[in-house]
Design a protein around this motif. Structure first.
Motif, PDB file in Angstrom:
ATOM      1  N   ASN A 276       0.819  -1.607  -0.250  1.00  0.00           N
ATOM      2  CA  ASN A 276      -0.373   0.089  -0.142  1.00  0.00           C
ATOM      3  C   ASN A 276       0.498   1.482   0.043  1.00  0.00           C
ATOM      4  OD1 ASN A 276      -2.490   1.489   0.249  1.00  0.00           O
ATOM      5  ND2 ASN A 276      -2.041   1.811   2.094  1.00  0.00           N
ATOM      6  N   ILE A 279       2.812   1.745  -3.204  1.00  0.00           N
ATOM      7  CA  ILE A 279       1.716   1.977  -4.784  1.00  0.00           C
ATOM      8  C   ILE A 279       1.809   3.515  -3.816  1.00  0.00           C
ATOM      9  CG2 ILE A 279      -0.757   2.031  -5.369  1.00  0.00           C
ATOM     10  CD1 ILE A 279      -0.553  -1.348  -4.652  1.00  0.00           C
ATOM     11  N   TYR A 304      -4.801  -8.947  -0.805  1.00  0.00           N
ATOM     12  CA  TYR A 304      -4.458  -7.211  -0.687  1.00  0.00           C
ATOM     13  C   TYR A 304      -5.513  -6.186  -0.482  1.00  0.00           C
ATOM     14  CZ  TYR A 304      -0.176  -9.552  -2.579  1.00  0.00           C
ATOM     15  OH  TYR A 304       0.532 -10.616  -2.939  1.00  0.00           O
ATOM     16  N   ASN A 308      -5.835  -1.688  -1.121  1.00  0.00           N
ATOM     17  CA  ASN A 308      -4.853  -1.447  -2.526  1.00  0.00           C
ATOM     18  C   ASN A 308      -5.478  -2.128  -3.312  1.00  0.00           C
ATOM     19  OD1 ASN A 308      -2.338  -1.668  -1.281  1.00  0.00           O
ATOM     20  ND2 ASN A 308      -2.746  -3.674  -0.357  1.00  0.00           N
TER      21      ASN A 308
END
Ligand code: ZN
Length: 335
Positions: A276, A279, A304, A308
């Motif tokens: 997370n 990203i 995830y 996410n």
């Protein structure tokens, strides 16, 4: 995981070697040209005289008409340079034949642009620290010029897109080339999904290779490698600011991060939350990411979490690979 002194010295020595090679090549070419074109030597001597005079005047700069004289010299130097280039061309050489040939023109093989490390230096650090040297070998074999569309079936139809595997791959190949062409401005992110052996890794290698050639920094990590780095970063940071090593920072700010085989790592709360962070930070920093996974979108969501998943699905371009394992086709084709 920072560079050791000896690693640093080795890189700097490589740069020096490259500069020496460049100088040797330049000298060799110059001798060749002077032997073949005697007029070139006359022009070259004139240019040297003018440049020395220019340097002398800049240092002393006492005469009343110094400015005018400096300007005249500048014009003269420019004129000689043009004459030299013309002379080379007239004798069948490219106009820039005697210019230094740098491996990296951006830093002229010094490794630095001003006081900042050049992208070529940063890439070497990554190569050293995460032994991506094997990647360099892989990229020689797997790149756009070796991508074979004929491995993909023209009969097998993907139920989702209604395209044949061949047409689907042709489309992804074209899109991947556009991703590279627009890389400096688009900041696009890609999600490759589908079973193993459908060309996901190959296509990401093609992209990595092309962007490395263009001087971008690319970090290619399998998911287990990525989380391994992040775990070590976490241990070394002691609650301080995260990502303190060159490689750790790189995960967050290299031009392109490729996470291969997401889902093959040992999935824990830590990996889910770190994914997370990676990203998000990369989205915020406007750095492109490519994620490749054998998981289906629902499996991704399950693994995830919603947060996410919705970011990736919402902000990444989806390449959904379909078909039969082409590695088998390849294997038999080389028998
Ligand atoms: Zn450079």
């Amino acid at each position: 995981m920072a560079l050791t002194n000896s690693q640093y010295t080795k890189i700097m020595r490589d740069y020096e070697e490259r500069q020496n090679e460049t100088r040797l090549l330049q000298d060799k070419r110059k001798n060749e040209v002077i032997t073949k074109i005697p007029e070139y030597k006359i022009l070259d001597d004139e240019a040297i005289d003018a440049s020395m005079e220019y340097a002398r005047m800049t240092l002393l700069n006492k005469a009343d008409d110094a400015d005018k004289r400096l300007n005249d010299l500048k014009v003269q130097i420019g004129r000689i340079a043009k004459q030299k280039a013309l002379l080379l061309q007239k004798n069948g050489y490219p106009a820039n034949y005697l210019d230094p040939v740098y491996t990296c023109p951006d830093c002229r093989d010094t490794g630095y642009i001003g006081t900042e490390k050049c992208h070529c230096f940063k890439q070497q650090i990554v190569d050293l620290l995460y032994s991506q040297s094997n990647l360099n070998e892989v990229l020689k074999a797997e790149n756009f010029s070796t991508f074979r569309l004929d491995y993909f079936s023209k009969n097998d139809i993907d139920p989702a897109s209604k395209l044949t595997c061949y047409d689907l791959m042709s489309m992804y190949l074209k899109n991947a080339k556009e991703f590279v062409a627009n890389f400096s401005t688009s900041k696009e992110n890609l999600l490759f999904t589908g079973n193993a052996g459908l060309g996901k890794t190959f296509l990401s290698h093609c992209i990595a290779n092309e962007l490395l050639k263009k001087g971008y920094t690319v970090l290619y990590l399998s998911a287990p490698q990525l989380f391994d780095i992040l775990r070590k970063e976490l241990i070394s940071k002691n609650g301080e600011e995260r990502a303190t090593t060159e490689l750790g920072r790189y995960v967050f700010n290299c031009d392109l991060l490729i996470i291969d085989d997401l889902g093959t790592e040992n999935i824990t709360e830590f990996t889910v939350s770190e994914l997370n962070t990676v990203i998000n930070e990369r989205l915020l920093g406007k750095h492109s990411t490519i994620i490749s996974t054998n998981l289906t979108p629902p499996e991704m969501k399950e693994t995830y979490g919603e947060r996410n998943f919705s970011r990736v699905v919402g902000l990444y371009t989806l390449y959904k690979f379909y078909g039969k394992d082409i590695r088998l086709a390849k294997k038999y084709s080389t028998l």
